[in-house]
Write an enzyme that holds these catalytic residues in place. Sequence first.
Site, PDB file in Angstrom:
ATOM      1  N   LEU A 234       0.663  -1.218   0.078  1.00 34.13           N
ATOM      2  CA  LEU A 234      -0.011   0.075  -0.036  1.00 34.13           C
ATOM      3  C   LEU A 234       0.825   1.455  -0.017  1.00 34.13           C
ATOM      4  O   LEU A 234       0.439   2.202   0.392  1.00 34.13           O
ATOM      5  CB  LEU A 234      -0.812  -0.002   1.303  1.00 34.13           C
ATOM      6  N   GLY A 235       2.062   1.220  -0.733  1.00 32.96           N
ATOM      7  CA  GLY A 235       2.731   2.485  -0.707  1.00 32.96           C
ATOM      8  C   GLY A 235       3.415   2.852   0.694  1.00 32.96           C
ATOM      9  O   GLY A 235       3.592   2.257   1.496  1.00 32.96           O
ATOM     10  N   GLY A 238       1.988   1.311   3.901  1.00 32.05           N
ATOM     11  CA  GLY A 238       2.458  -0.114   4.513  1.00 32.05           C
ATOM     12  C   GLY A 238       1.931  -1.269   3.607  1.00 32.05           C
ATOM     13  O   GLY A 238       1.905  -1.214   2.345  1.00 32.05           O
ATOM     14  N   GLY A 264       8.243  -2.412  -3.894  1.00 33.03           N
ATOM     15  CA  GLY A 264       7.614  -3.897  -3.710  1.00 33.03           C
ATOM     16  C   GLY A 264       8.272  -5.004  -3.904  1.00 33.03           C
ATOM     17  O   GLY A 264       7.936  -6.044  -3.292  1.00 33.03           O
ATOM     18  N   ASP A 265       9.229  -5.052  -5.063  1.00 36.44           N
ATOM     19  CA  ASP A 265       9.982  -6.319  -5.050  1.00 36.44           C
ATOM     20  C   ASP A 265      10.695  -6.518  -3.469  1.00 36.44           C
ATOM     21  O   ASP A 265      10.934  -7.630  -3.303  1.00 36.44           O
ATOM     22  CB  ASP A 265      11.025  -6.042  -6.048  1.00 36.44           C
TER      23      ASP A 265
END
Length: 319
Positions: A234-235, A238, A264-265
């Site tokens: 969620l950027g 979190g 995200g990775d």
Amino acid sequence: MIVTVTANPSLDRLVVLGAPLRRGAVQRAQGAAADPGGKGVNVSRVVHAAGAGTVAVLPADQGDPLLVALARLDVPAIPVPVGHEVRSNITVTEPDGTTTKLNAPGPHLASETVQALEDAVVAAADGASWLALCGSLPPGLPDDWYARLMARLGAGPDGPRIAVDTSGAALAASAVRGVALLKPNAEELAELVGRDPVAGAEFESRAAAGDPGPVLDAARELHRATGAAVLATLGGAGALLVTADGAWVATPPRITVRSTVGAGDSSLAGYLIAHERGAQPPECLSLAVAYGAAAAALPGTQAPRPEELAVADVRVTAL
């Protein structure tokens, strides 16, 4: 062993600006760098930096700058000859952390290359604990290629757990029974459950305001449809995790954002690292968020190292 597959790898070129980007103008960069990239490659880099076993399977010719960069980092790789240089992606970062990314489509993969890539994945997955299918698909691969790979590998207790981190039609085709973990971002999660993609922005804003209800409902819907654990990133708000054992939301430590590329990775890598160590879902989520935040605090697509994590500052709440 965590095996990653990156069907559309890239050499990620970073340009760091000392002032806001001005379209149509000539600007001097404060810095520049080139890192091996592509979602699966990024995951393997983070896993390797943590001291865990990994290998990255990808299409690339011997001597390609991407493979040279991976060798310099000592990240194990299984390259499949493709007959083309790996694409270059360009990332421009501004002083306030705004990131603009320009992604090339990648070379077309011939049918014999696709077959060789599939064979390499199947061979590498033998005995692996996790197989992470990551990133976009290049020209020459159908939208359901990840699903076809999963069908070829089969679903059984002796095979690897499969994690999927992609987008668009490839993600929709991969959200099937047999997947152990799906890692959509908020926009991708909204699309997967039939909502307008703009609902993803609401997921993030509501979660940031302390109301994870909308994203929780969507993640539970996806979990019921696939049986997979859902790690929704969620950027800056979190991440949220739904498994068969429950649901949790985690808020990240405070950071100064330098580049969101690869965050995200790194979150996916953190989750897999924790799972490899036998951690329970809340701990897997905590490490995922710590890694994502650490990556966002670094320039370009650098792989965060364990000493750069602020795990103690991640707050996990059961839902």
